[in-house]
Enzyme design. Structure first.
Site, PDB file in Angstrom:
ATOM      1  N   GLU A 286       0.795  -1.215  -0.171  1.00 16.96           N
ATOM      2  CA  GLU A 286      -0.061  -0.048  -0.013  1.00 16.96           C
ATOM      3  C   GLU A 286       0.768   1.213   0.029  1.00 16.96           C
ATOM      4  O   GLU A 286       0.342   2.478  -0.204  1.00 16.96           O
ATOM      5  CB  GLU A 286      -1.032   0.074   1.177  1.00 16.96           C
ATOM      6  CG  GLU A 286      -1.965  -1.022   1.063  1.00 16.96           C
ATOM      7  CD  GLU A 286      -3.047  -1.134   1.988  1.00 16.96           C
ATOM      8  OE1 GLU A 286      -2.815  -0.645   3.315  1.00 16.96           O
ATOM      9  OE2 GLU A 286      -4.126  -1.655   1.848  1.00 16.96           O
ATOM     10  N   GLY A 287       2.080   1.181   0.192  1.00 16.25           N
ATOM     11  CA  GLY A 287       3.059   2.181   0.027  1.00 16.25           C
ATOM     12  C   GLY A 287       2.875   3.094  -1.149  1.00 16.25           C
ATOM     13  O   GLY A 287       3.005   4.185  -1.513  1.00 16.25           O
ATOM     14  N   CYS A 288       2.688   2.084  -2.132  1.00 20.52           N
ATOM     15  CA  CYS A 288       2.297   2.249  -3.697  1.00 20.52           C
ATOM     16  C   CYS A 288       1.437   3.420  -3.857  1.00 20.52           C
ATOM     17  O   CYS A 288       0.615   2.745  -5.035  1.00 20.52           O
ATOM     18  CB  CYS A 288       2.855   1.388  -4.508  1.00 20.52           C
ATOM     19  SG  CYS A 288       4.010   0.324  -4.265  1.00 20.52           S
ATOM     20  N   VAL A 289       0.564   4.310  -3.257  1.00 23.01           N
ATOM     21  CA  VAL A 289      -0.320   4.805  -3.384  1.00 23.01           C
ATOM     22  C   VAL A 289      -0.333   5.941  -4.499  1.00 23.01           C
ATOM     23  O   VAL A 289       0.497   7.009  -4.152  1.00 23.01           O
ATOM     24  CB  VAL A 289      -1.098   5.449  -2.322  1.00 23.01           C
ATOM     25  CG1 VAL A 289      -2.650   5.239  -2.498  1.00 23.01           C
ATOM     26  CG2 VAL A 289      -1.055   4.511  -0.852  1.00 23.01           C
TER      27      VAL A 289
END
Lengths: 105, 417
Positions: free
Chosen positions: A102-105
């Protein structure tokens, strides 16, 4: 929902090829996804990262970021890039049968 | 008398103070807002400063004038949060007790996280996420005569994830107008595997970058910056040479969040993505960039979160169950230069899709496609920000929850590698 066949197993995946049901994951599926990601063979060092990611996912519900993996002192960032060239957190999560970090938002 | 303390008087803290002052009885609840600085910046404006399109002094107002009169504003450093004692320590050692706390401390750039990035800071390496950085970059761009401009994203998540793309598009336009475009190589360096985080938008934006001759270097994680040799060095050994580096450094939550043990490895507060309450403390809520929720860190997201946070603060104050209603809604205009912009509208579940916004067929704004109208809408947003958004008022035609009306789902695509 798209599906992928790995050996005899047919699994649901999202639009980016991440498995949507981690309970269907097997080591054979992992090896097949790894080949798609350009990793010919999963070594004990790869499995160490994969198993750590799965453990973090069970505990937090999220696939860990690169920063979190390296702070967890399982492996250095440099080694992560050597093991999973390109996008380590994304590739390792996909091989581990987890959703996209989810860091890749 | 009970006390609500809001840490941070940015977009989230200010809007929330307005909404909750309207809803909580002044006889029962005192509201105190704490911020370390008296100035409130219109942060979306920083993007335009390097190109001389906005002057920094036109982007700032005093926080005191933006809050409702019956809310106490304290300008002081926040030195600690003690959730066990339900109090905040502010400058000079004063303790501020609270019944309910809202953390709205946002996030900031942390260039020190990347070795070498600060070595030639604001000489050859710049940021545009701060008033000082965007103003310094404006002076540098004025005299830049050609070479390689690297627009670099260090690590996700970042505030306004479309801003680096907008910067690249605006740089293309800037050099085109100055007759220097042929002399400048623009390269977009990102840790993602494409220009954006979501597939349909990434494809559309990738095509547009290609049309503008902007090269993308994907999957690049910078181990360090070699300022003397002017190059980014990746963990995988790849290097990107530059003459001018415009970097979006690692973004981190506020120091006080980390020091108080309330943050994750990037000092973001673990927060329930739907109720927006802290995962560790029942009387702490989090709004905006300070939270670790998987939504974009953007003003529109803060706006859509505000009523959920306000409602849940009220519910918590009355001992009622919280509403799990925030859907991750984000609505962002992406400047693509040449007087046009792209609009994207998405949430936790639905990626940015093509279509029309806010109404099906008639729009008037097209989604995921450059248009002049989107550009004018983006510029028109500044007065809306000061007049409506900071006061926690609804925006015309845009609901807090994302609507599917007008959006077109792509035909079921096969999985991609």
């Amino acid at each position: 929902m798209p599906q992928r066949q790995y050996g005899t197993a047919v699994v649901d995946v999202d639009a980016e090829g991440f498995m949507t049901d981690p309970s269907r994951w097997t080591r054979e599926i992992a090896a097949a996804i790894a080949r798609e990601e350009g990793i010919a063979e999963l070594t004990p060092a790869h499995w160490n990262v994969i198993e750590h990611m799965q453990k973090e996912f069970r505990e937090t519900g999220q696939a860990p970021s690169i920063r979190r993996l390296s702070k967890g002192s399982v492996v250095s960032v440099k080694d992560l890039y050597a093991l999973f060239p390109g996008g380590p957190a994304r590739k390792a999560a996909r091989i581990a049968g987890l959703k996209k970090p989810e860091g890749c938002v | 008398m009970k006390r609500l303390v809001i840490l941070g008087a940015g977009t989230g803290g200010t809007a929330l103070a307005h909404i909750l002052r309207r809803r909580l009885s002044p006889a029962a609840w005192a509201i105190t807002v704490v911020d370390r600085s008296p100035d409130h910046y219109y942060q979306p404006g920083f993007l335009f400063v390097p190109f001389g399109l906005y002057a920094p002094r036109r982007l700032v107002r005093e926080r005191a004038g933006l809050l409702p009169g019956d809310v106490e504003l304290v300008i002081a450093p926040i030195e600690g949060i003690d959730p066990a004692a339900n109090e905040v320590r502010i400058g000079g050692g004063e303790a501020l007790p609270y019944d309910i706390l809202v953390i709205a401390t946002g996030c900031d750039i942390a260039p020190g996280e990347t070795p070498g990035l600060l070595d030639d800071w604001r000489v050859t390496a710049f940021d545009f996420y701060t008033p000082g950085g965007s103003a310094a970059l404006a002076r540098r761009l004025e005299s830049f005569q050609g070479g390689t401009l690297a627009v670099h994203v260090n690590e996700m998540p970042i505030k306004c994830p479309v801003a680096p793309l907008e910067f690249a598009f605006l740089a293309d336009w800037h050099f085109l107008r100055r007759g220097l475009r042929e002399a400048v190589d623009i390269v977009f360096v990102t840790p993602l595997s494409g220009p954006f985080t979501k597939p349909a938008a990434s494809a559309a934006l990738g095509a547009l970058l290609g049309e503008r001759g902007i090269r993308v270097v994907p999957d690049f994680a910078a181990e360090r910056v070699d300022a003397a040799a002017r190059k980014l060095v990746g963990y995988d050994g790849r290097e990107v040479a530059y003459d001018l580096l415009v970097s979006v450094p690692t973004n981190m939550g506020d120091q006080v969040v980390g020091d108080s043990g309330l943050g994750d490895e990037l000092r973001f507060v673990p927060t329930d993505p739907k109720t927006l309450r802290s995962k560790s403390h029942e009387n702490i809520f989090v709004i905006g960039d300070a939270a670790n929720v998987p939504a974009s860190k953007a003003g529109s997201v803060v706006h859509f979160q505000a009523r959920t946070v306000a409602g849940n603060v009220e519910r918590a104050a009355a001992g009622r169950p919280l509403a799990a209603e925030f859907d991750g809604h984000a609505n962002c205009f992406i400047e693509t230069g040449r007087g046009r912009a792209i609009l994207i509208d998405f949430n936790y579940e639905v990626e940015p899709l093509p279509g029309r916004f806010p109404f099906p067929l008639v729009g008037p704004l097209p989604l995921l496609k450059p248009s002049r109208l989107n550009h004018w809408a983006k510029l028109a947003f500044r007065p809306i920000y000061w007049r409506l958004m900071l006061r926690g008022r609804p925006l015309p035609f845009i609901s807090d929850r994302m609507a599917m009306a007008g959006k077109k789902r792509p035909p079921a695509a096969g999985a991609t590698a």
